[in-house]
Design a protein around this motif. Structure first.
Motif, PDB file in Angstrom:
ATOM      1  N   ARG A 107      -3.356  24.889  36.627  1.00 14.70           N
ATOM      2  CA  ARG A 107      -2.825  26.193  37.042  1.00 14.70           C
ATOM      3  C   ARG A 107      -1.955  26.657  35.874  1.00 14.70           C
ATOM      4  O   ARG A 107      -1.225  25.864  35.287  1.00 14.70           O
ATOM      5  N   ARG A 118       0.247  37.151  33.385  1.00 12.59           N
ATOM      6  CA  ARG A 118      -1.100  36.727  33.795  1.00 12.59           C
ATOM      7  C   ARG A 118      -1.009  35.300  34.307  1.00 12.59           C
ATOM      8  O   ARG A 118      -0.194  34.526  33.838  1.00 12.59           O
ATOM      9  N   GLY A 120      -3.480  32.048  36.563  1.00 12.24           N
ATOM     10  CA  GLY A 120      -4.751  31.654  37.145  1.00 12.24           C
ATOM     11  C   GLY A 120      -4.831  30.161  37.359  1.00 12.24           C
ATOM     12  O   GLY A 120      -3.920  29.411  37.011  1.00 12.24           O
ATOM     13  N   GLN A 156     -10.664  32.476  27.046  1.00 11.18           N
ATOM     14  CA  GLN A 156      -9.812  33.065  28.076  1.00 11.18           C
ATOM     15  C   GLN A 156      -8.673  33.911  27.531  1.00 11.18           C
ATOM     16  O   GLN A 156      -8.296  34.897  28.147  1.00 11.18           O
TER      17      GLN A 156
END
Length: 163
Positions: A107, A118, A120, A156
């Protein structure tokens, strides 16, 4: 457990100071005693986790700009290969390229420096880790995990920029 967390806090702090100009990367391990596969005879769990801190920090730092903080919580680790008992009580990590690919669940959150935050969760894996030329850093620990994480961070974070 507390000793492991204290060690990695110190390791992360020293790495963050070294990379301060580029921002900071903070890494923590959530219940490392429950990770799928992070030990072998050549390197203990603590040594492999220390190597993983170094790998994550080195591959993530280029994508963290000054004033930003990237926090990574590692939720699970399954290193490339499988540990098999060997001769003379020496465990050996065997790489077959089948269902033994490297996999890291994490995470993450990126915050700070005038950019939108941001975050994720990701399962980073490389199912074809043995079907490519070995990484140039083949003399270091966790070479397949390093390549896998380097490629993941590049896709990413570089595609939209760090911020």
């Amino acid at each position: 457990m507390r000793m492991i967390n204290a060690f990695f806090t110190l390791a992360t702090a020293s790495v963050a100071v070294a990379a301060q100009a580029a921002g900071s990367v903070q890494i923590s391990f959530i219940k490392p005693e429950n990770f799928a596969d992070v030990r072998d005879r050549a390197y203990s769990r603590e040594q492999n986790l220390k190597a993983l801190v170094q790998v994550l920090t080195s591959v993530a730092t280029p994508y963290v700009t000054e004033g930003q903080t990237l926090k990574i919580e590692v939720l699970d680790v399954d290193l490339a290969g499988e540990v098999r008992p060997g001769a003379r009580a020496w465990d050996v990590r065997v790489l077959r390229g089948r269902a033994d690919w490297p996999r890291i669940t994490m995470r993450w959150s990126l915050e700070g420096a005038g950019a939108a935050s941001r975050s994720g969760e990701a399962v980073v894996q490389d199912m074809s880790y043995l079907q490519r030329i070995p990484p140039a850093t083949a003399d270091t620990a966790l070479v397949y995990e390093r390549r896998m994480l380097d490629e993941w961070f590049r896709t990413q974070f570089a595609k939209v920029g760090a911020g």
